[in-house]
Structures are given as structure tokens and as C-alpha cells.
Design a protein around this motif. Structure first.
Motif, mmCIF file in Angstrom:
data_model
loop_
_atom_site.group_PDB
_atom_site.id
_atom_site.type_symbol
_atom_site.label_atom_id
_atom_site.label_comp_id
_atom_site.label_asym_id
_atom_site.label_seq_id
_atom_site.Cartn_x
_atom_site.Cartn_y
_atom_site.Cartn_z
ATOM 1 N N TYR A 97 9.997 -7.896 -2.430
ATOM 2 C CA TYR A 97 9.417 -7.400 -1.188
ATOM 3 C C TYR A 97 7.923 -7.155 -1.381
ATOM 4 O O TYR A 97 7.484 -6.688 -2.439
ATOM 5 N N ASN A 98 7.138 -7.465 -0.364
ATOM 6 C CA ASN A 98 5.689 -7.292 -0.423
ATOM 7 C C ASN A 98 5.331 -5.868 0.004
ATOM 8 O O ASN A 98 5.006 -5.620 1.161
ATOM 9 N N TRP A 99 5.395 -4.948 -0.939
ATOM 10 C CA TRP A 99 5.144 -3.539 -0.632
ATOM 11 C C TRP A 99 3.692 -3.332 -0.213
ATOM 12 O O TRP A 99 2.766 -3.831 -0.837
ATOM 13 N N ARG A 100 3.516 -2.554 0.841
ATOM 14 C CA ARG A 100 2.192 -2.357 1.421
ATOM 15 C C ARG A 100 1.313 -1.464 0.556
ATOM 16 O O ARG A 100 1.787 -0.525 -0.081
ATOM 17 N N TYR A 118 -0.231 3.330 7.635
ATOM 18 C CA TYR A 118 0.585 2.122 7.562
ATOM 19 C C TYR A 118 0.547 1.466 8.946
ATOM 20 O O TYR A 118 1.033 2.061 9.925
ATOM 21 N N GLN A 142 9.293 -3.566 -13.314
ATOM 22 C CA GLN A 142 9.832 -3.828 -11.978
ATOM 23 C C GLN A 142 10.939 -4.869 -12.022
ATOM 24 O O GLN A 142 10.806 -5.907 -12.675
ATOM 25 N N ASN A 186 0.926 0.746 -4.548
ATOM 26 C CA ASN A 186 2.144 -0.037 -4.338
ATOM 27 C C ASN A 186 2.685 -0.641 -5.638
ATOM 28 O O ASN A 186 3.466 -1.593 -5.612
ATOM 29 N N ILE A 245 17.205 0.858 0.367
ATOM 30 C CA ILE A 245 16.145 1.567 -0.358
ATOM 31 C C ILE A 245 16.592 2.921 -0.908
ATOM 32 O O ILE A 245 15.958 3.458 -1.834
ATOM 33 N N ASN A 253 7.522 1.749 4.685
ATOM 34 C CA ASN A 253 7.451 0.287 4.772
ATOM 35 C C ASN A 253 8.487 -0.246 5.756
ATOM 36 O O ASN A 253 8.200 -1.146 6.546
ATOM 37 N N TYR A 308 7.958 6.543 0.709
ATOM 38 C CA TYR A 308 7.044 5.395 0.760
ATOM 39 C C TYR A 308 7.801 4.130 1.180
ATOM 40 O O TYR A 308 7.331 3.356 2.032
ATOM 41 N N MET A 309 8.955 3.911 0.604
ATOM 42 C CA MET A 309 9.737 2.724 0.972
ATOM 43 C C MET A 309 10.226 2.828 2.419
ATOM 44 O O MET A 309 10.258 1.834 3.155
ATOM 45 N N TRP A 367 1.092 5.464 -7.480
ATOM 46 C CA TRP A 367 2.485 5.457 -7.057
ATOM 47 C C TRP A 367 2.929 6.881 -6.755
ATOM 48 O O TRP A 367 2.778 7.779 -7.572
#
Length: 788
Positions: A528-531, A551, A521, A498, A29, A590, A586-587, A579
């Protein structure tokens, strides 16, 4: 039997940790963000409203480029060539009232463009550089500035005249006032030598004759600035007055930041900012009366409250406080559209007052129209202070001015009738207004607000004198709107919690649907399923409802530990539905959540987006309510989300690093570990513009500095501390952590470590630095919050 029972929880934690895995990693990341894709920014329009321009990087260039998308191009966009960019550049552009004409400069040429035919003509080629071309009220004349003076081009007779006569030289001495010794010698000489006396008398006769012949000729007026350079020179729309600013910088000592990895191979000292407690820059506003050939300056002595002392002086009963006029800073004159009136924005140097005053253009006398006083400090969206005037201007009726104020506790838009002094709030409520501007016909306002929710931004239209606000955007998140010149379309840079920014287009109508134009993107990022973090509020010790992003890990993978993230900048909002500028963090959150951590990201006291009381909640005590909000956040997690109170860490950069230090020093029983990144350790060593607002100055308010600076509380460190800092940080200097490290050594502390980054400034740039830093942070939390 008891020993087996005690061992079972540890077995469970070990089992869960073994199960908690993530497809993410720090190396993954923290790469160059190009891996995520490319995301648009800074949308704007062509003059004909047919093309959208925006910054983008579809071709993975070293930096973003300018792209364009035509409304008839069926969604296809292309990079704008350098040649096309130059052809469309309009330096110093200014429109007339109905926007049918535009004046601009091109090299040393004054150009006039017809907006309907899109043709340009050269009005004049000037021999010197010039700037700031402006239509005057009659629109037949165009004023511009060159070499410190104003000139006016007349479109009708194609002539140019010099409107002001300002010289930066010193005024010539009056020759009629001679030296006594020289005059005595001359008198003696003339008495002794007849021929010399006769020649002098003849010369005087000739001079008197010439002066008598030319007595009808008026001596040219020159205003001498005595070596000072005037700035912000402007002419009133009716051409009768000019105004200018004189800046006198104070002599403040700057600090040096050594660069140990300069390309030369030598250690190079970077000359950076000074420290808090600066003497203020002096700003004077001069008015040049072109009809009476005279110059006079604005004087703040009669402003209401100019001598007011701040409330905090009561904390120093043994000190004598001098009652005197406070230093102020003017931010320039605002002439009415007809040029007959003017207002000025004035901020006190201590930033506790903001005045908007009308200016008598004949005398320079000020009459206060609005005074905003804040015992903490003046600020908030669109609110002027010091050199910055914020949202401020005139309506076309030459009667009303508009501005923003926190009078109600939130930043709202106001109108004020300068003829009656009557003020009217155009917006109201527990939300804030951002970037209001007038429509093309001046009959409406366009503005962005947080009315729907503090975590959303939407675009509205409202009648110019107030009334119902029509909400034009509908997408939940942040809608950053650029309105087309014909006001028929909205270009929207939109993002969600997200979902990174994308470009949309929408009709300028209530209920219109926005159409997506970009899809930036990368496939790798989308895999990846970003929250979508949950937005929550918890109750602080003083009853305040504190907003936060939560989170939550899969209950089956939860390790019982929590990490609290503290955003930087102090006055910044990170609990929202768009965002985040903290996309790396943020990543990382996750990743932490995948590994079983619960993560809480708090908009603590001092954060932006929640009005005046929230903004000033840290006044005179940083590390007070902003720290207790972190502690209360942990209590919320323990009570409601299954977090073990003995397994909590926190981290943050800049202001977040400062809070991390204060937390480990002053709340060591709440936080077991912390990573303080590029952190302030002593506020007396930070800059003036930021710090003096919140803590006043160290000389006048030492109490505030002592209770707000981590270095005074270092003996309280019990947990595990990682400090990380760039060595060429010109914002928060590396010296800060060096001084704190010496305190730790002298206190015998051994539960801390420091990572240094020789090539990094305040905001890290190199992916290798980001990766190294966050590997250390993850290691700290894994080893101290999970492994027992």
C-alpha cells in the motif's frame, strides 16, 4: 427546476462516494500489528563497540527478543540466547573515571572487571544481598549498600568496613530516667534490707570500675530511624558523608475498578489509583556526618518564595489563604566528583517552583543557586520536579553544575558556577533540547534537539562550555541515537512519517552517511502507498500558528466531509516527520482519505514540542484554547480545502476523548458527530499527578474544574456521539462514562450510544476490540457525515 438543482449536489456526493474505494479496511489494518512486519527498538552497544544489540522480532515470537549484529558480520544479525544474555549481564555496574575498570554485582559477589583484558575477578562474596556498588574518589575503595547501611571494600588491603550505622529500630530509652513510683519502692526496700543494699552497692562499684577502665573506648554511634526505612543511601566520593531519603506516604483513599471477566468467574475489585487532591508524600533528606557521628536533615524553610501563593487565589476574594511554608519534595543529593560539595533538586508540592540549591555538608544549610517559577506548572524536557531531578549533575571541575530550564520559554541546557552563582545558557533559540550527556573525556556534550524543525530530531556534539553545535545526523525525521562506548559509531533507530523504524549505523562524523541495517516491513505492508501527510500551520483565534498534519483525498473522490483527530495524553506531539506511536490511527486516516474524507490531526495547545507557552496554554481551562484550536482547524479546512462546514466530525482517545466531548457539548454547530474513546468526563475524578498540575485541586480551585469538565456541559449535546470505553480501565475509570451516561438519561438525550469492552484496560490490546471500535467509528462518520 429549483428542486432539480437542489438534487444535483446530492447526486454528485452519491456518485463520488460510490467511486471512493480503498484497498484498506478496518478489519485489515486493526489486525495484530505483526502483519506490518517487525521494527527495531532500544539499540545499545557491546562494551568493545563491536556489536549492536536491539529489540526485534524476526521470528514472529509472542514478544520482541534481543538481537545482535556484529560490525564484521556483513549485516547478518541473530537472536541472543538466554545463556549469552546472562553472561553479559552486569547488575549495578559502575565505571571508574577513565572507564578502564568496572565494578558490578553477580549474585552476592562484588566483581571487578578490567575493560582492556575483559577479565573479571571476585573481590568479595557478601553474606547478604547488596546493591549500588560505586568507586570512591580515590578509586582504591568501592562502596556498596547492604541491609540499609553502607560498606566500603578496600582494594589495597582487601578489607571491608561498615561506614554507616543506621537502625530502623526505636532508640532505647534512657535508663537513668526512671519511674517515680518504682524509684520510691526501691528506696524503701534498700533502706529496710541491708543485704540487698550491700549487693547493689557492690554491683555499682564493679560497674564504675569497668567504665573507668574502658573510659577511653568511645560508645558506638547508632542513628535510629524509629521504624522508617531509609532509601537512596549513598556515600560521598571522599567517604566523609552519606545521604539518605526518608519517604512518608500519605494515606489517600484508592478507587476500585470491578473486573467482570476475571478468570475465577467472580467479579474481582482492582485496587487502583486515588483521585486528584491527594495529600503529598513527605520526603526528607538526611545527611550522615561520618566523622562527627551525627545526622541532620535538610530544611526548606529558607528557600526564596517558599510561602508564595499562586496567582489564581485572586479569583477567590472571599476565601482566606493561609500564608505558610509550602510542602516540598527533595529528589536526592548530588555530590561533586571530589565529594566536597553537594547540590539538591527541590520541587514544591504544588509544582509551581523548582529550586536547585547547594548544601553545606557540615550543617545541611541550603543556599539557592537557581529558582524556576511557573504560575502554571514546572515541566518540559529534562526539567526536574517533585521526585524527578531531570538533567542535573556536575562537571569534573567540581565547580560547574548543569541542568535544563525553560527560563527562555524553551527547554535549554545551562551551566552554573557554584562558586560565583554565574549562569550560562549553552543552547538557545525557539527549539528544545533532549537527553544531553557528557562525552567519555568530559570535554563535549552530545544532545538531541528540535533546532531544524519542531517535527524533526537530530543528534549533535558541542564543546562542554558551549559553542558551535555540530549536527551529526542528516536523515529527515526522528534520529534516536545510541553512541558506541568508543564514540566512533552511532546506532540510529530512524523513522519517517510513512516509514516505520529501521536500524542504521553511521560514523561519528559530520556529513557521514548512515547505512541501513534492517528492512522490517512486510511485503503486505509495502503493497500500500502510505501517505506522507502534509505538515501545515493555521491561524488560531488568538493569532497563534497551530501545527497540524493534513491528509487530502484525491479531488475527484472528495466527499466534502472532514474528520479531525485529537491525540491523547495532552502533553504529546503527533505533528512530526517520524512514524507515529498512533500507527493504527495513522492507517485509519489513510483509509478515511481513500474514502474521500479530509483528515486533520492537530497539535493543539498543551501539546509537547513547542515550548513553555504552548505547553501551559491549557492551565486552569482544559477545553479552552485546546478546543478552540480544533474549531479554528475546521475553519481552516472550510476556507482552504473545500470542506462542507456541515459535514465535520472528530474523534480521539483519553485526552482526545475528553476534547471530543467538549467539542460536541460546547461547539455543536462546528462538529456534527464525534467518537469519544476512553475519555475523561470529570477531572475531579482523574489522578493527582497529572490533573493537579493543570487545574490545581478541586478543593482550592473549583472554578478550574467546573469549566474544564464535560459532565457540566452535557446539556449542550446536539450532534451524534459514540462513547467507547474499556471496563477494566485503571487509568480513566469506566465510572467516568457511567456517570455521564446517567446525566444524558436525566437530560433526555437520545442521540448517543456507548460501546463497552469488558476485557480492555486504557490502551486496548485485543485486535478484536480495536476492530469493533473502529468499525463503529467509521459507521458513525459514514452515516452522519456522508449519508443525508
Amino acid at each position: 427546476m429549483q428542486r432539480k438543482l437542489l438534487f444535483l449536489p446530492l447526486l454528485c456526493i452519491a456518485f463520488l462516494q460510490a467511486q471512493a474505494q480503498s484497498t484498506l479496511s478496518v478489519d485489515y489494518i486493526m489486525r495484530d500489528p505483526v502483519w506490518m512486519g517487525t521494527f527495531p527498538s532500544n539499540a545499545s552497544w557491546s562494551d568493545d563497540s563491536q556489536t549492536i544489540y536491539f529489540r526485534y522480532n524476526q521470528d514472529k515470537d509472542p514478544a520482541d527478543s534481543l538481537y545482535k549484529l556484529g560490525l564484521s558480520s556483513k549485516g547478518e544479525f541473530s537472536k541472543v540466547s538466554w545463556k549469552e544474555m546472562k553472561a553479559n549481564e552486569r547488575d549495578g555496574q559502575e565505571f571508574n573515571t577513565d572507564r578502564s575498570l568496572r565494578v558490578y554485582q553477580m549474585d552476592k559477589k562484588l566483581m571487578l572487571e578490567n575493560m582492556s583484558s575483559r577479565t573479571s575477578e571476585m573481590l568479595i562474596e557478601w553474606p547478604e544481598n547488596f546493591n549500588n556498588p560505586k568507586f570512591m574518589a580515590n578509586e582504591q575503595e568501592i562502596a556498596f549498600t547492604s541491609k540499609g547501611n553502607i560498606y566500603i571494600w578496600n582494594r589495597a588491603n582487601k578489607s571491608v568496613r561498615k561506614a554507616t550505622n543506621i537502625s530502623t529500630e526505636s532508640k532505647p530509652k534512657d535508663k537513668s530516667k526512671g519511674d517515680d513510683k518504682v524509684e520510691w519502692l526501691e528506696s524503701e526496700n534498700l533502706e529496710l534490707l541491708a543485704v540487698v543494699r550491700e549487693r547493689k552497692e557492690n554491683a555499682k562499684m564493679r560497674k564504675d570500675y569497668r567504665e573507668a577502665f574502658n573510659q577511653s573506648e568511645k560508645e558506638e554511634f547508632v542513628y535510629y530511624t524509629e521504624g522508617k526505612s531509609p532509601g537512596s543511601l549513598q556515600l560521598s566520593p571522599d567517604g566523609k558523608f552519606a545521604s539518605f531519603s526518608i519517604f512518608t506516604s500519605a494515606s489517600n483513599k484508592n478507587t476500585k475498578v470491578p473486573d467482570y471477566v476475571d478468570a475465577s468467574g467472580y467479579t474481582v475489585d482492582l485496587n487502583t489509583r486515588s483521585k486528584v487532591g491527594n495529600a503529598p508524600t513527605k520526603v526528607e533528606i538526611g545527611i550522615y556526618d561520618l566523622q562527627r557521628d551525627t545526622v541532620y536533615f535538610l530544611n526548606a524553610a529558607d528557600l526564596p518564595g517558599i510561602k508564595d501563593l499562586p496567582d489564581y487565589v485572586t479569583d477567590y476574594p472571599d476565601k482566606t489563604w493561609e500564608e505558610k511554608d509550602r510542602d516540598v519534595m527533595f529528589s536526592g543529593l548530588y555530590f561533586s566528583p571530589d565529594g566536597k560539595s553537594a547540590i539538591v533538586n527541590i520541587g514544591s508540592a504544588d509544582n509551581k517552583d523548582r529550586w536547585i540549591a547547594s548544601v553545606d555538608l557540615q550543617t545541611g544549610k541550603l543556599t539557592t543557586l537557581d529558582r524556576q517559577r511557573d504560575e502554571a506548572w514546572i515541566s518540559g524536557p529534562g526539567i526536574g520536579r517533585s521526585f524527578y531531578a531531570g538533567t542535573l549533575g556536575w562537571l569534573p571541575d567540581n565547580k560547574h553544575i548543569y541542568f535544563q530550564s525553560e527560563e527562555s520559554g524553551y527547554s535549554h541546557l545551562y551551566l552554573l558556577d557554584v562558586t560565583t552563582g554565574k549562569k550560562k545558557a549553552l543552547t538557545s533559540g525557539e527549539y528544545e533540547v533532549f537527553d544531553p550527556f557528557l562525552s567519555k573525556d568530559k570535554k563535549s556534550w552530545y544532545l538531541t534537539t528540535s533546532e531544524v524543525d519542531p517535527g524533526e530530531r537530530h543528534f549533535y556534539k558541542m564543546p562542554v562550555l558551549g559553542g558551535k553545535m555540530d549536527k551529526l545526523t542528516t536523515m529527515t525525521g526522528n534520529n534516536e541515537v545510541s553512541l558506541s562506548p568508543d564514540e566512533k559509531k552511532l546506532a540510529i533507530i530512524y523513522s519517517y512519517s510513512n516509514v516505520p523504524a529501521e536500524l542504521y549505523i553511521q560514523d561519528n562524523k559530520v556529513g557521514a552517511k548512515a547505512e541501513k541495517l534492517t528492512s522490517g516491513q512486510s511485503d503486505e505492508f509495502k503493497a500500500y502507498n502510505w501517505r506522507d501527510p502534509q505538515l501545515v500551520r493555521f491561524t488560531a483565534e488568538d493569532g497563534a500558528q497551530v501545527p497540524a498534519r493534513l491528509y487530502k483525498p484525491d479531488p475527484a473522490k472528495s466527499n466534502g466531509a472532514a474528520v479531525v483527530f485529537v491525540h491523547g495524553a495532552g502533553y504529546l506531539q503527533n505533528v512530526h516527520k517520524w512514524w507515529s506511536s498512533y500507527f493504527r490511527e495513522y492507517m485509519f486516516h489513510n483509509l478515511l482519505t481513500d474514502l474521500g474524507y479530509t483528515v486533520l490531526d492537530i497539535d493543539y495547545r498543551g501539546s509537547a514540542g513547542y515550548g513553555r507557552d504552548w505547553r501551559t496554554g491549557i492551565y486552569r481551562h482544559m477545553g479552552g484554547k485546546d478546543l478552540s484550536d480544533q474549531v479554528d482547524g475546521v475553519n481552516f479546512l472550510v476556507a482552504n480545502h473545500g470542506v462542507d462546514p456541515k459535514r465535520v466530525g472528530l474523534y480521539g482517545g483519553s485526552y482526545g476523548g475528553f476534547i471530543t466531548l467538549m467539542a460536541l457539548f460546547n461547539a455543536p454547530d462546528t462538529f456534527k458527530s464525534g467518537a469519544a474513546l476512553r475519555s475523561v468526563t470529570d477531572w475531579a475524578h482523574y489522578n493527582h499527578g497529572y490533573t493537579a498540575n493543570i487545574l490545581n485541586t478541586p478543593e482550592e480551585d473549583p472554578i478550574a474544574y467546573r469549566r474544564s469538565s464535560p459532565i457540566y456541559f452535557a446539556e449542550g449535546l446536539k450532534g451524534n456521539l459514540l462513547m467507547a470505553h474499556g471496563m477494566v480501565d485503571v487509568n480513566v475509570h469506566f465510572q467516568d462514562v457511567v456517570r455521564l451516561s446517567q446525566r444524558f438519561i436525566e437530560l433526555g438525550k437520545d442521540n448517543w450510544e456507548m460501546a463497552i469492552y469488558p476485557v480492555e484496560d486504557h490502551g486496548f490490546v485485543e485486535p478484536s476490540s480495536w476492530t469493533d471500535e473502529y468499525k463503529r467509528i467509521l459507521k458513525l462518520f459514514n452515516e452522519t457525515l456522508i449519508e443525508d
